[in-house]
Every structure is written in structure tokens, then in C-alpha cells.
Design an enzyme around this catalytic site. Structure first.
Site, PDB file in Angstrom:
ATOM      1  N   TYR A 154       0.827  -1.206   0.000  1.00  0.00           N
ATOM      2  CA  TYR A 154       0.000   0.000   0.000  1.00  0.00           C
ATOM      3  C   TYR A 154       0.864   1.260   0.000  1.00  0.00           C
ATOM      4  O   TYR A 154       0.603   2.210  -0.743  1.00  0.00           O
ATOM      5  CB  TYR A 154      -0.906  -0.040   1.232  1.00  0.00           C
ATOM      6  CG  TYR A 154      -1.949   1.052   1.322  1.00  0.00           C
ATOM      7  CD1 TYR A 154      -3.111   0.977   0.562  1.00  0.00           C
ATOM      8  CD2 TYR A 154      -1.789   2.119   2.195  1.00  0.00           C
ATOM      9  CE1 TYR A 154      -4.084   1.966   0.661  1.00  0.00           C
ATOM     10  CE2 TYR A 154      -2.754   3.106   2.303  1.00  0.00           C
ATOM     11  CZ  TYR A 154      -3.899   3.031   1.529  1.00  0.00           C
ATOM     12  OH  TYR A 154      -4.865   4.008   1.640  1.00  0.00           O
ATOM     13  N   LYS A 158       0.885   4.072  -2.933  1.00  0.00           N
ATOM     14  CA  LYS A 158       0.494   5.448  -2.656  1.00  0.00           C
ATOM     15  C   LYS A 158       1.644   6.418  -2.921  1.00  0.00           C
ATOM     16  O   LYS A 158       1.413   7.566  -3.326  1.00  0.00           O
ATOM     17  CB  LYS A 158       0.007   5.574  -1.214  1.00  0.00           C
ATOM     18  CG  LYS A 158      -1.342   4.889  -0.958  1.00  0.00           C
ATOM     19  CD  LYS A 158      -2.419   5.377  -1.905  1.00  0.00           C
ATOM     20  CE  LYS A 158      -3.818   4.933  -1.491  1.00  0.00           C
ATOM     21  NZ  LYS A 158      -4.856   5.377  -2.456  1.00  0.00           N
TER      22      LYS A 158
END
Length: 253
Positions: A154, A158
Site C-alpha cells: 500500500y 500510494k
């Protein structure tokens, strides 16, 4: 506050949480909403909320990680609502795990939904923006882009979104298109509730713990994020591009 009328906006991951709040805020400001999600029931409900408040919205079942699904979805938006000139890449999932335990499919899922999805949607929508000499791309990043244990996938996705955003700003600025990113801190959504489950603690306990570490002493709401997105989507933000705004209750980044 019809500052976005009569432009059409695509919001991905609009079935609930941040996506729904963003869609409702853009609709409140006059945009016509194209709502993308794999959860057709969820985006249909979001569309009904918008129409119930006097706005215009249409729901589309779109897999943001699938090239053909994205192409078909954007083409459907142009046909039903007009050319999409605002794009909010919000769709996301979590597959948290420590690095040594993370299956490769969990890495791939996160990259495909978050980063590949933002790339595919931006590539498809920019054609309409270039043709009209105006566009707004807003990508949803996260404070996890700065690193977060248990989120190698993640965090990398991001952070990648921030790099993509800055590159889009450089490539598309000459066509009247801006690209910016909003990076939320801890925000109350169904997704963050799943974090509490993973950690084996109550959600209220997690919220209290997170709030204690935030200078303003509270966690975020979906509406906090929606207001930041609406700023970047507005006509008035045309001299702001390639920026990452941390909406986290304190200095980050």
C-alpha cells in the site's frame, strides 16, 4: 455553490466511504457525477443520494485495473453525461501484511487497483480533457506513502501515485489540465475499520489512539477529504498543479 457546473466528473471507488463523500461534495458544487465501482449496488445507492438532492449522476460497474473495462466505462460516461473533465482516482483496497508474510498476489492486487487503476483512468480521461483544453485530475494518495509497517504494498502504491501525479502535471499542463494528489491521514471509513480487525482491537480504541497522535486531536472524516478534493477540482485552482496535500491534522510530507 455551482462552481463545477456543468462539468462531468468521474469518481472511482464511489460505492462508499471516501468515494461517496467526494461524489456528494462535487455534486453539491454542480458537477454531473459518473460513479465507478465494482460494487454496482453501492454506486447505484450513491447515485440515488445525489439525484435525491437534485443532482445528476450515473452508476457504472467498472474494474479500474482492467484496461478494457476502463475504456468502456469512460466511453459510456462521454455518451451519457458528456466528456469527463474532472477525474478523481480514489478506488482502493487493503491487503496488509508484514513483508516476510506477504503473498505476491496481495502485492499485485494493491498495485493493480491503486496505481495501475490511476494510470488507466488518467490515460483514458485525458483525451477528453485535451480536446476541451481544460481538465482536473485528483489522485488519492495517503500518509502511508511516507512508510507504514505492514503496508509495504500500500505504501509503495500510494508513493507511486504521488510520482504519477507530478508527472501528469508536467505532461498535461500545456493543455489546461492540472494534476494534484490528496493524501489523507487516518480517516474513519470501512477500510480503516478493517485495520482495527487486523490488529485485534476495537475500532473506538484505534480511533482514540490515532487521534492522540494528531496535533488537532481528532481523526479525519470523509468530508474532510472531500473538501480538499473539491478545491483541486475547482476552476479557481488552475495555478496549482503537481502538488500533494496532506489532509492529516498536522504537518506531514
Amino acid at each position: 455553490m455551482d462552481t463545477l457546473r456543468p462539468r462531468t466528473a468521474i469518481v472511482t471507488g464511489a460505492a462508499r466511504g471516501l468515494g461517496r463523500a467526494i461524489a456528494l461534495e462535487l455534486a453539491r458544487r454542480g458537477a454531473q457525477l459518473a460513479l465507478f465501482d465494482l460494487d454496482l449496488d453501492g454506486v447505484t445507492e450513491t447515485a440515488q443520494l445525489i439525484r435525491g438532492s437534485g443532482g445528476e449522476a450515473a452508476a457504472f460497474a467498472v474494474d479500474v485495473s482492467d484496461e478494457q473495462s476502463v475504456r468502456d466505462g469512460v466511453a459510456g460516461v462521454a455518451e451519457r453525461l458528456g466528456p469527463p473533465l474532472i477525474l478523481v482516482n480514489n478506488a482502493g483496497v487493503l491487503r496488509d501484511d508484514l513483508l516476510f508474510k506477504m503473498p505476491v498476489e496481495n502485492w499485485d492486487t494493491i498495485m493493480n487497483v491503486h496505481l495501475r487503476g490511476a494510470f488507466l483512468l488518467s490515460r483514458e480521461a485525458q483525451q477528453h480533457m485535451v480536446d476541451h483544453g481544460w481538465g482536473r485530475i485528483v489522485n488519492i494518495s495517503s500518509t502511508s506513502a511516507l512508510g507504514n509497517a505492514g503496508q509495504a504494498n500500500y505504501s509503495a502504491a500510494k508513493a507511486g501515485i504521488q510520482g504519477l501525479t507530478k508527472t501528469l502535471a508536467l505532461e498535461l499542463g500545456r493543455f489546461g489540465i492540472t494534476a494534484n494528489a490528496v493524501a489523507p491521514g487516518f480517516t474513519v471509513t470501512d477500510m480503516t475499520r478493517s485495520v482495527a480487525e487486523r490488529l485485534g482491537i476495537g475500532f473506538d480504541e484505534l480511533v482514540a489512539r490515532e487521534a492522540a497522535a494528531v496535533p488537532v486531536r481528532r481523526v479525519g472524516t470523509p468530508e474532510d477529504i472531500a473538501h480538499a478534493v473539491a478545491f483541486f477540482a475547482d476552476e479557481a485552482s488552475g495555478f496549482v498543479s503537481g502538488q500533494v496535500l496532506y489532509v492529516a491534522g498536522g504537518p506531514r510530507g
